[in-house]
Design an enzyme around this catalytic site. Structure first.
Site, PDB file in Angstrom:
ATOM      1  N   GLY A  77       0.814  -1.195   0.000  1.00 28.28           N
ATOM      2  CA  GLY A  77       0.000   0.000   0.000  1.00 28.28           C
ATOM      3  C   GLY A  77       0.851   1.250   0.000  1.00 28.28           C
ATOM      4  O   GLY A  77       0.595   2.203  -0.742  1.00 28.28           O
TER       5      GLY A  77
ATOM      6  N   GLU B  71       1.736   5.904   7.437  1.00 24.78           N
ATOM      7  CA  GLU B  71       3.135   6.012   7.021  1.00 24.78           C
ATOM      8  C   GLU B  71       3.824   7.199   7.691  1.00 24.78           C
ATOM      9  O   GLU B  71       5.005   7.109   8.051  1.00 24.78           O
ATOM     10  CB  GLU B  71       3.232   6.122   5.493  1.00 24.78           C
ATOM     11  CG  GLU B  71       2.552   4.997   4.739  1.00 24.78           C
ATOM     12  CD  GLU B  71       2.989   3.601   5.158  1.00 24.78           C
ATOM     13  OE1 GLU B  71       4.124   3.432   5.653  1.00 24.78           O
ATOM     14  OE2 GLU B  71       2.182   2.662   5.009  1.00 24.78           O
TER      15      GLU B  71
ATOM     16  N   HIS C  39       4.833   6.309  11.213  1.00 23.76           N
ATOM     17  CA  HIS C  39       6.023   5.456  11.245  1.00 23.76           C
ATOM     18  C   HIS C  39       7.294   6.273  11.445  1.00 23.76           C
ATOM     19  O   HIS C  39       8.323   5.715  11.858  1.00 23.76           O
ATOM     20  CB  HIS C  39       6.147   4.677   9.931  1.00 23.76           C
ATOM     21  CG  HIS C  39       5.575   3.295   9.970  1.00 23.76           C
ATOM     22  ND1 HIS C  39       5.818   2.404  10.999  1.00 23.76           N
ATOM     23  CD2 HIS C  39       4.780   2.634   9.078  1.00 23.76           C
ATOM     24  CE1 HIS C  39       5.200   1.259  10.747  1.00 23.76           C
ATOM     25  NE2 HIS C  39       4.553   1.379   9.599  1.00 23.76           N
TER      26      HIS C  39
ATOM     27  N   GLU D  81       4.633  -2.191  13.204  1.00 20.42           N
ATOM     28  CA  GLU D  81       3.399  -2.237  12.425  1.00 20.42           C
ATOM     29  C   GLU D  81       2.148  -2.293  13.304  1.00 20.42           C
ATOM     30  O   GLU D  81       1.175  -1.586  13.054  1.00 20.42           O
ATOM     31  CB  GLU D  81       3.424  -3.419  11.456  1.00 20.42           C
ATOM     32  CG  GLU D  81       4.497  -3.308  10.377  1.00 20.42           C
ATOM     33  CD  GLU D  81       4.356  -2.072   9.509  1.00 20.42           C
ATOM     34  OE1 GLU D  81       3.315  -1.383   9.568  1.00 20.42           O
ATOM     35  OE2 GLU D  81       5.318  -1.777   8.764  1.00 20.42           O
TER      36      GLU D  81
ATOM     37  N   MET E 133       5.033   2.809   1.759  1.00 19.24           N
ATOM     38  CA  MET E 133       6.267   2.495   2.477  1.00 19.24           C
ATOM     39  C   MET E 133       6.807   3.733   3.155  1.00 19.24           C
ATOM     40  O   MET E 133       6.891   4.803   2.557  1.00 19.24           O
ATOM     41  CB  MET E 133       7.304   1.921   1.495  1.00 19.24           C
ATOM     42  CG  MET E 133       8.641   1.604   2.131  1.00 19.24           C
ATOM     43  SD  MET E 133       8.480   0.389   3.457  1.00 19.24           S
ATOM     44  CE  MET E 133       9.871   0.828   4.483  1.00 19.24           C
ATOM     45  N   GLU E 134       7.206   3.577   4.430  1.00 21.63           N
ATOM     46  CA  GLU E 134       7.522   4.708   5.304  1.00 21.63           C
ATOM     47  C   GLU E 134       8.972   5.154   5.252  1.00 21.63           C
ATOM     48  O   GLU E 134       9.485   5.698   6.233  1.00 21.63           O
ATOM     49  CB  GLU E 134       7.168   4.340   6.753  1.00 21.63           C
ATOM     50  CG  GLU E 134       8.088   3.319   7.438  1.00 21.63           C
ATOM     51  CD  GLU E 134       7.653   1.887   7.307  1.00 21.63           C
ATOM     52  OE1 GLU E 134       8.122   1.037   8.091  1.00 21.63           O
ATOM     53  OE2 GLU E 134       6.830   1.593   6.410  1.00 21.63           O
ATOM     54  N   ASN E 135       9.684   4.963   4.138  1.00 18.97           N
ATOM     55  CA  ASN E 135      11.075   5.395   4.049  1.00 18.97           C
ATOM     56  C   ASN E 135      11.256   6.771   4.682  1.00 18.97           C
ATOM     57  O   ASN E 135      10.455   7.676   4.469  1.00 18.97           O
ATOM     58  CB  ASN E 135      11.506   5.479   2.591  1.00 18.97           C
ATOM     59  CG  ASN E 135      11.027   4.295   1.778  1.00 18.97           C
ATOM     60  OD1 ASN E 135      11.418   3.171   2.009  1.00 18.97           O
ATOM     61  ND2 ASN E 135      10.138   4.575   0.827  1.00 18.97           N
TER      62      ASN E 135
END
Length: 900
Positions: free
Chosen positions: A271, A308, A311, A330, A273-275
């Site tokens: 869905g 996100e 995070h 998570e 990504m929390e880079n």
């Protein structure tokens, strides 16, 4: 495409060992080219003094190695499979420089892990183990380093160059061979594991807004999309602003970078990504306009953007020591995004609707997982492929574990625990135990602190606990005794379970539906919010001052992820449906009544009844629908029957066709018996205001859509043309996607002849809108089966010019909608659905193992099936398992499915 070489390796939590080396700094230089990207990786390393000296083993996958230097000089190395092994390294604890030069082919990367190209733009996805597809590295989350990244590319093709952190330098490249090329240099001021690395390079445009935090620091928020999509980013940016404000207000957590960026791509396995500072999103969770997005899309975008962003602290600033601790970030962050969405609700009813929706996901997806071959604890003990453990257990059940902590210590106590957690562990890679300990230590007088070892069984034991409740009223003693007994069925590798610590929120209703004041003989047994704590195999709780037999309302707000069993009569359940002050249990009473009738019809001898519903149930539903004060969104949820998959989970042996037949009969009966009420509901709610965010108008649209579906169902039985005609007209005239798609769904799901014309018109209107076409495909693949017509339709959809199997969204729209979400059509007596499933799992596994493994799980629960389904399903799974070149992702799923 190659996969990891060698025999399957089982990774076990008990074998965790710290890394033999630490990486302090990473300096990456990318020369971006779709066919051959060059990556120069300069690292400063040092030996870990707590680990005995050993070789440095760096993970790599599908890389071409060109050079290895240590402190500027050449060095010997060897390859162990795809692992780069260096043994002749400097002794002692002094840092040393390691330089590695590699190339890779992003345009050939169909796995969408590592560095890949999508529609002419470079993207990365490194969680969980994708960074090894970019350069050789210690690809594990407990190795945290500071990153400097320089991106170099053709300026015309890739005018936007993004990476983590803050942009410190950019400009045109000079010198021979650099004509028309430019660069950008990014520095991330925060140490991070490599799974949070990201880069994006392409021809993108951005919507942006500056915000000022409570500390007075200014931040630039940006949402990057392809040309032409900028008009659909307003809601995503608004959601990001709300997320920044909420996290500061609720948890005191401020944005820690000068800028925060979101980039959308249509080719993405997940869905979002929390880079760190550079979130990469599936377009599904970014793009929205009234013309193309439904109310559900708007709500999902708000939730995922929040998830996100949150995070940034719960996952990035504090990360996982190892992948077994995945729920540390998570589960906690799902809880935080759920709280975010509920806090944005303006009414208690809207909060309750959000809670019910979350519980429905848990029950229909996580409970079956907990009872199937892939069952695992919230903190797993082993895995073959970590990608298979991004599961509803880790996420949704993990969130419920965090929610129980808040229930046990209260909202203020939970905030104290979060503060202590960050005080202790900011900048570290830690474990689930560290988090639970911080919450308990911040609340030393709580039941959580007193029984922390018992509570932590939620992390170590798989399975869904069963709580059996029994009430006994003593008129002479004016007491009501509640006996609670718990058990948990065996799961793979875990036969005998110890008792869990289970918070049970409770209420007692009098004959008028009012909540009685609760007084226990042991007053200390009630915690926050009238919550009992069950921590033994069986316990009794005696309420005093009870003058007449009450109706118990247990597990209010779904205070624990358990299956509650209590022998309540229909009259008691109808009493709760009519009066319970807890909205969740009010909804739950209706679900139990419906489930009771469904199971009776399914388990009866002979052909199932064509009218499984009795007059009492129908009148109860009519009272909900006509209720003058209940919100429309709640009514829509209350009148929605339990899903076929949820009904099936209540059975020991499942005949999917019988389940489907009974539920469809219940729907038809509700449509016909409440016909006048559905007409009233439509007329009362169809003028529902502007589309977009807003629980009140969204609820009215949901109930209007349900009314149209029921009226079209009734018309199918009576051959009355008025309502199908009005539904088609509403489809044509709708001013927003929610109303348009609800009308289209009503025609399709009821099997109306006008559905074909509407589908053709819908495609013509939105043929250039990829996300809308996903809905078009999914609606057809998920339609009720009438005479075996859905599978041929699905095969036809796969040949449609707009279907692209390699695009995960499009593949999911057809294959998952059919195989995972349409049991009445998938489980065919002729086994054709299973044959189709096996073909597609093998085909997709050849280029995208993650998507294939998720599709493979559609047959997790095959052992519950009645014959002939059971044998046919096993044969299909065995057919997949027999393939010699399966990825680890799929092999783990099918092997566990076949295990005894």
């Amino acid at each position: 495409m190659t996969f990891r070489e060698g025999p399957v390796t089982i990774v076990r939590r008990e074998d965790y060992a710290p890394p033999p080396f630490w990486i302090d700094t990473v300096d990456l230089v990318f020369d971006l080219d779709p066919a051959k990207t060059r990556v120069l990786n300069r690292m400063r390393l040092r030996r870990n003094p707590d680990v005995a000296p050993q070789a440095l083993r760096l993970d790599g996958e599908d890389l071409n190695l060109a050079r290895v230097l240590v402190n500027g000089a050449g060095t010997s190395f060897r390859m162990d499979g795809q692992t780069l092994v260096l043994e002749n390294l400097p002794e002692g604890n002094d840092p040393f420089e390691l330089e590695i030069f590699t190339t890779c082919a992003p345009e050939k990367n169909t796995q969408l892990m590592g560095l890949y190209v999508s529609q002419g733009t470079f993207f990365t996805q490194c969680e969980a183990e994708g960074f090894r597809r970019i350069t050789y590295f210690l690809d594990r989350p407990d190795v945290m380093a500071s990153y400097t990244v320089t991106l170099r590319a053709d300026k015309r093709q890739y005018p936007v160059l993004l990476s983590n952190g803050n942009l410190v330098e950019s400009g045109d490249l000079e010198g021979p061979g650099n004509e028309g090329r430019h660069y950008a240099k990014w520095v991330d001021p925060h140490r991070k594991p490599c799974y949070l690395f990201a880069l994006v390079a392409g021809n993108l445009v951005a919507r942006e807004q500056r915000v000022v935090s409570r500390s007075g620091r200014e931040h630039l928020l940006q949402v990057y999309v392809r040309q032409g999509d900028l008009g659909k980013t307003e809601h995503a940016l608004s959601s990001l602003v709300k997320s920044v404000i909420w996290d500061e207000a609720r948890f005191g957590l401020s944005l820690d970078l000068d800028r925060f960026m979101i980039v959308a791509t249509s080719d993405f396995n997940m869905g979002a990504m929390e880079n760190k500072g550079l979130n990469i999103f599936n377009t599904k969770y970014v793009l929205a306009s009234q013309a193309t997005a439904t109310d559900t899309d708007y709500a999902n975008i708000e939730s995922v953007v929040g998830h996100e962003y949150f995070h940034n602290w719960t996952g990035n600033r504090i990360t996982c020591r190892d992948w077994f601790q995945l729920s540390l970030k998570e589960g906690l962050t799902v809880f935080r995004d759920q709280e975010f969405s509920m806090d944005l609700c303006t009414t208690p009813s809207a909060r309750a609707v959000k809670r019910i929706e979350d519980v429905r996901v848990l029950r229909t997806a996580q409970f079956p997982e907990d009872a199937g071959p892939m069952a695992h604890p919230v903190r797993p003990d082993s895995y073959v492929e970590i990608n298979n453990f991004y599961t509803v257990t880790v996420y949704e059940k993990g969130a419920e574990v965090v929610r129980m902590m808040q229930t046990l210590v209260g909202r203020e106590g939970f905030r104290r625990g979060m503060d202590l957690y960050f005080q202790r562990h900011d900048g570290q890679a830690v474990t689930c135990d560290d988090f639970a300990q911080a919450i308990a230590d911040a609340n030393p007088d709580s039941e959580l602190a007193r029984q922390l070892p018992v509570f932590k069984r939620w992390y170590s034991q798989a399975g869904t606990p069963r709580v059996q409740a029994r009430g006994e009223f003593d008129a002479a003693a004016h007491t009501y005794t509640l006996t609670l007994t718990q058990s948990c069925p065996p799961t793979p590798g875990q036969a005998d379970k110890q008792p869990f610590l289970i918070p049970v929120a409770v209420g007692l209703l009098d004959a008028h539906g009012r909540d009685l004041p609760l007084q226990l003989q042991d007053a200390a047994a009630l915690t926050h919010g009238n919550t009992l704590v069950l921590s033994q195999a069986s316990q009794q709780f005696v309420f005093t001052g009870i003058d007449a037999e009450p109706v118990p309302s247990l597990l209010r707000g779904f205070s624990a992820p358990v299956v509650l069993a209590m022998d309540l009569s229909d009259a008691q359940l109808l009493h709760l449906l009519a009066h319970d002050s807890d909205p969740f249990n009010r909804w739950e009473a209706g679900q139990r009544l419906a489930l009771r009738r469904a199971l009776a019809a399914i388990q009866a001898d002979g052909a199932p009844a064509t009218e499984p519903l009795d007059a009492g149930f129908i009148e109860g539903m009519r009272a909900v629908l006509r209720h003058p004060t209940l919100d429309a969104a709640f009514k829509e949820l209350a009148l929605t029957l339990p899903a076929e998959s949820y009904i099936a989970e209540q059975l020991d042996v499942v005949d999917p066709q019988r389940v489907h037949t009974v539920r469809e009969a219940m729907r038809r009966q509700l449509a016909l018996a409440l016909h006048a009420d559905w007409v009233w509901a439509y007329e009362e709610h169809h003028d529902n205001g502007a589309a977009g965010p807003g629980a009140l108008s969204a609820g009215r649209r949901a109930l209007t859509g349900m009314a149209l579906t029921m009226l079209c169902l009734a018309a199918r039985e009576t051959n009355e043309p008025i309502w199908p005609g009005r539904t088609y007209q509403r489809f044509k005239d709708a001013g927003n996607m929610t109303d348009r798609f609800n009308a289209l769904s009503a025609l399709v799901s009821s099997g109306q002849p006008l559905a074909a014309q509407a589908l053709e018109r819908f495609h013509a209107m939105f043929k250039d809108e990829a996300l809308v076409l996903d809905k078009w495909f999914a609606l057809q693949a998920g339609a009720p089966d009438r005479g075996g017509d859905i599978l041929p339709r699905v095969r036809q959809l796969l040949t449609h010019p707009d279907f692209h199997l390699r695009n995960p969204n499009r593949a999911r729209s057809v294959l998952f909608s059919y195989c995972s979400a349409n049991p009445g059509a998938f489980h065919r007596p002729d086994a054709a659905g299973y044959v189709f499933w096996s073909e597609k799992v093998v085909e997709i596994d050849a280029f995208n193992p993650q998507v294939a493994a998720r599709l493979a799980r559609a047959l997790d629960r095959w052992k519950k099936l009645a014959e002939p389904y059971r044998s046919a399903a096993r044969e299909a799974i065995a057919r997949v398992a027999a393939k010699s070149d399966l990825s680890n992702d799929v092999r783990e799923v099918v092997t566990r499915a076949l295990a005894d």
